[in-house]
Structure formats: structure tokens, C-alpha cells
Design a protein around this motif. Structure first.
Motif, PDB file in Angstrom:
ATOM      1  N   GLN A  72       0.818  -1.213   0.000  1.00 16.07           N
ATOM      2  CA  GLN A  72       0.000   0.000   0.000  1.00 16.07           C
ATOM      3  C   GLN A  72       0.854   1.267   0.000  1.00 16.07           C
ATOM      4  OE1 GLN A  72       0.456  -1.887   2.712  1.00 16.07           O
ATOM      5  NE2 GLN A  72       0.421  -0.650   4.555  1.00 16.07           N
ATOM      6  N   TRP A  73       2.164   1.127   0.029  1.00 17.36           N
ATOM      7  CA  TRP A  73       3.065   2.280   0.104  1.00 17.36           C
ATOM      8  C   TRP A  73       3.553   2.676  -1.290  1.00 17.36           C
ATOM      9  CZ3 TRP A  73       3.127   4.529   4.661  1.00 17.36           C
ATOM     10  CH2 TRP A  73       2.808   3.758   5.779  1.00 17.36           C
ATOM     11  N   VAL A  74       3.658   3.983  -1.508  1.00 18.70           N
ATOM     12  CA  VAL A  74       4.233   4.507  -2.739  1.00 18.70           C
ATOM     13  C   VAL A  74       5.491   5.268  -2.354  1.00 18.70           C
ATOM     14  CG1 VAL A  74       3.888   5.995  -4.739  1.00 18.70           C
ATOM     15  CG2 VAL A  74       1.964   4.690  -3.820  1.00 18.70           C
ATOM     16  N   TYR A  75       6.611   4.873  -2.961  1.00 19.29           N
ATOM     17  CA  TYR A  75       7.894   5.511  -2.695  1.00 19.29           C
ATOM     18  C   TYR A  75       8.286   6.383  -3.890  1.00 19.29           C
ATOM     19  CZ  TYR A  75       8.328   2.380   1.242  1.00 19.29           C
ATOM     20  OH  TYR A  75       8.110   1.727   2.418  1.00 19.29           O
ATOM     21  N   TYR A  76       8.664   7.610  -3.599  1.00 15.77           N
ATOM     22  CA  TYR A  76       9.048   8.568  -4.633  1.00 15.77           C
ATOM     23  C   TYR A  76      10.564   8.712  -4.647  1.00 15.77           C
ATOM     24  CZ  TYR A  76       4.151   9.700  -4.908  1.00 15.77           C
ATOM     25  OH  TYR A  76       2.800   9.608  -5.089  1.00 15.77           O
ATOM     26  N   TYR A  77      11.090   8.913  -5.837  1.00 14.69           N
ATOM     27  CA  TYR A  77      12.529   9.080  -6.009  1.00 14.69           C
ATOM     28  C   TYR A  77      12.790   9.968  -7.220  1.00 14.69           C
ATOM     29  CZ  TYR A  77      11.826   5.473  -9.553  1.00 14.69           C
ATOM     30  OH  TYR A  77      11.377   4.756 -10.635  1.00 14.69           O
ATOM     31  N   LEU A  78      13.999  10.539  -7.267  1.00 14.36           N
ATOM     32  CA  LEU A  78      14.392  11.342  -8.418  1.00 14.36           C
ATOM     33  C   LEU A  78      14.910  10.403  -9.499  1.00 14.36           C
ATOM     34  CD1 LEU A  78      16.277  14.272  -6.646  1.00 14.36           C
ATOM     35  CD2 LEU A  78      13.954  14.276  -7.566  1.00 14.36           C
ATOM     36  N   LYS A  79      14.587  10.709 -10.732  1.00 16.88           N
ATOM     37  CA  LYS A  79      15.042   9.889 -11.850  1.00 16.88           C
ATOM     38  C   LYS A  79      16.561   9.990 -11.991  1.00 16.88           C
ATOM     39  CE  LYS A  79      10.906   9.976 -14.706  1.00 16.88           C
ATOM     40  NZ  LYS A  79      10.376  10.383 -16.021  1.00 16.88           N
ATOM     41  N   ASP A  80      17.181   8.888 -12.354  1.00 20.97           N
ATOM     42  CA  ASP A  80      18.639   8.841 -12.501  1.00 20.97           C
ATOM     43  C   ASP A  80      19.169   9.883 -13.474  1.00 20.97           C
ATOM     44  OD1 ASP A  80      18.959   6.789 -10.705  1.00 20.97           O
ATOM     45  OD2 ASP A  80      18.986   5.213 -12.230  1.00 20.97           O
ATOM     46  N   GLU A  81      18.443  10.096 -14.555  1.00 18.34           N
ATOM     47  CA  GLU A  81      18.946  10.995 -15.590  1.00 18.34           C
ATOM     48  C   GLU A  81      18.991  12.460 -15.165  1.00 18.34           C
ATOM     49  OE1 GLU A  81      14.718   9.733 -16.869  1.00 18.34           O
ATOM     50  OE2 GLU A  81      16.516   8.724 -16.153  1.00 18.34           O
ATOM     51  N   VAL A  82      18.307  12.827 -14.104  1.00 15.54           N
ATOM     52  CA  VAL A  82      18.332  14.227 -13.661  1.00 15.54           C
ATOM     53  C   VAL A  82      19.204  14.450 -12.428  1.00 15.54           C
ATOM     54  CG1 VAL A  82      16.054  14.704 -14.634  1.00 15.54           C
ATOM     55  CG2 VAL A  82      16.258  14.055 -12.230  1.00 15.54           C
ATOM     56  N   LEU A  83      19.784  13.403 -11.893  1.00 20.95           N
ATOM     57  CA  LEU A  83      20.552  13.531 -10.646  1.00 20.95           C
ATOM     58  C   LEU A  83      21.724  14.493 -10.771  1.00 20.95           C
ATOM     59  CD1 LEU A  83      20.546   9.884  -9.246  1.00 20.95           C
ATOM     60  CD2 LEU A  83      19.231  11.854  -8.451  1.00 20.95           C
ATOM     61  N   ASP A  84      22.432  14.475 -11.904  1.00 21.50           N
ATOM     62  CA  ASP A  84      23.570  15.391 -12.070  1.00 21.50           C
ATOM     63  C   ASP A  84      23.126  16.850 -12.033  1.00 21.50           C
ATOM     64  OD1 ASP A  84      25.429  13.353 -12.246  1.00 21.50           O
ATOM     65  OD2 ASP A  84      25.392  13.286 -14.438  1.00 21.50           O
ATOM     66  N   MET A  85      22.053  17.162 -12.753  1.00 22.88           N
ATOM     67  CA  MET A  85      21.560  18.547 -12.778  1.00 22.88           C
ATOM     68  C   MET A  85      21.043  18.964 -11.406  1.00 22.88           C
ATOM     69  SD  MET A  85      19.695  18.993 -16.435  1.00 22.88           S
ATOM     70  CE  MET A  85      18.710  17.526 -16.279  1.00 22.88           C
ATOM     71  N   VAL A  86      20.309  18.079 -10.755  1.00 25.49           N
ATOM     72  CA  VAL A  86      19.782  18.382  -9.422  1.00 25.49           C
ATOM     73  C   VAL A  86      20.935  18.607  -8.450  1.00 25.49           C
ATOM     74  CG1 VAL A  86      18.531  17.397  -7.466  1.00 25.49           C
ATOM     75  CG2 VAL A  86      17.567  17.241  -9.765  1.00 25.49           C
ATOM     76  N   ASN A  87      21.952  17.770  -8.538  1.00 25.12           N
ATOM     77  CA  ASN A  87      23.124  17.915  -7.685  1.00 25.12           C
ATOM     78  C   ASN A  87      23.760  19.289  -7.874  1.00 25.12           C
ATOM     79  OD1 ASN A  87      25.346  17.237  -5.971  1.00 25.12           O
ATOM     80  ND2 ASN A  87      26.522  16.747  -7.797  1.00 25.12           N
ATOM     81  N   GLN A  88      23.924  19.699  -9.117  1.00 21.12           N
ATOM     82  CA  GLN A  88      24.522  21.005  -9.396  1.00 21.12           C
ATOM     83  C   GLN A  88      23.693  22.146  -8.814  1.00 21.12           C
ATOM     84  OE1 GLN A  88      27.544  21.665 -10.797  1.00 21.12           O
ATOM     85  NE2 GLN A  88      27.830  19.458 -10.678  1.00 21.12           N
ATOM     86  N   LEU A  89      22.382  22.076  -8.970  1.00 21.74           N
ATOM     87  CA  LEU A  89      21.518  23.137  -8.457  1.00 21.74           C
ATOM     88  C   LEU A  89      21.456  23.140  -6.928  1.00 21.74           C
ATOM     89  CD1 LEU A  89      18.656  22.930 -11.085  1.00 21.74           C
ATOM     90  CD2 LEU A  89      20.295  24.796 -10.806  1.00 21.74           C
ATOM     91  N   LEU A  90      21.441  21.955  -6.331  1.00 15.88           N
ATOM     92  CA  LEU A  90      21.361  21.885  -4.870  1.00 15.88           C
ATOM     93  C   LEU A  90      22.650  22.333  -4.189  1.00 15.88           C
ATOM     94  CD1 LEU A  90      19.345  18.603  -4.232  1.00 15.88           C
ATOM     95  CD2 LEU A  90      18.578  20.967  -3.907  1.00 15.88           C
ATOM     96  N   LYS A  91      23.771  22.282  -4.899  1.00 11.61           N
ATOM     97  CA  LYS A  91      25.035  22.735  -4.304  1.00 11.61           C
ATOM     98  C   LYS A  91      24.957  24.184  -3.839  1.00 11.61           C
ATOM     99  CE  LYS A  91      28.412  19.753  -6.455  1.00 11.61           C
ATOM    100  NZ  LYS A  91      29.580  19.670  -7.344  1.00 11.61           N
TER     101      LYS A  91
END
Length: 126
Positions: A72-91
Motif C-alpha cells: 500500500q506504500w508509494v515511494y518517490y525518487y528522483l530519476k537517474d537521468e536528472v541527478l547530475d543537474m539536481v546535484n549542481q543546483l542543490l550545491k
């Protein structure tokens, strides 16, 4: 798979996702913890289920997040292909006090959950 080039429409969606504080907080938590269920996000962020769902739907529609269902649980995650861009912005915002407080709250919740699960497991064998 990592994105090497993006089209302008995806870039606009990415920047729109980062234009809202609530979504940045969700993205940061998902990035740091790999995946989370909606109830954990609600508790950490002190959002209603409706508000949390609305932002997660936005992130999924923008192509940044995805989900998987376990019972009954739904787990959310960031897609692998956007991790580099997200990492750069979150820095640029990783030292923000609000984001650090969110991580601290989640770590406390997670450690309490692990402690409770361990106690339950140990009781079964006594």
C-alpha cells in the motif's frame, strides 16, 4: 542514463520545479535519502497530504521524479537521468538552514522507526 543535453522545454520545467520552496525541499529530501514515502515527506515538511501530493505530481509531470509501489506504500525518487543537474543546483542551497533542519528531522524519524522495528523484532524471539 545521464542527460547530456536538454531541450528548452525540459529546462523550463526544471527551473519551474526549483522556483517553489516546497518543491526544492522535497527535491532535496529525495536527493539526500534516495527515496521516500509520502507520509514521511508530510511529517518532515509538516505539509498536508494534499499539498505534498500536488508537489509530487508536479515533479513527476516535469520529468524529475518517479515512484514505485510496494504493497500500500508509494515511494518517490528522483530519476537517474536528472541527478547530475539536481546535484549542481542543490550545491548552491545545500547549507540552507531549512534544508538542514528537514534532513535532521528525517534522520530522527528514521532512527526512531529503526529502533521501534528492532524492539519489535527482538520481542518476537523472547
Amino acid at each position: 542514463m545521464r542527460l547530456k543535453h536538454i531541450n528548452i522545454s525540459f529546462g523550463v520545467q526544471l527551473f519551474k520545479a526549483f522556483s517553489d520552496e516546497s518543491r526544492v525541499r522535497i527535491i532535496h529530501l529525495l536527493y539526500q535519502n534516495k527515496e521516500m514515502c509520502i507520509s514521511d515527506l508530510e511529517m518532515v515538511l509538516e505539509f498536508t497530504q494534499t499539498k505534498t501530493s500536488r508537489h509530487l505530481i508536479y515533479l513527476k509531470s516535469a520529468g524529475l521524479a518517479s515512484s514505485r509501489k510496494v504493497d500500500q506504500w508509494v515511494y518517490y525518487y528522483l530519476k537517474d537521468e536528472v541527478l547530475d543537474m539536481v546535484n549542481q543546483l542543490l550545491k548552491y542551497v545545500e547549507k540552507d538552514q531549512v534544508l538542514q533542519k528537514d534532513l535532521e528531522i528525517y534522520q530522527i524519524l528514521y532512527s526512531n522507526r529503526e529502533l521501534a522495528a528492532n524492539r519489535l523484532h527482538n520481542r518476537r524471539w523472547l
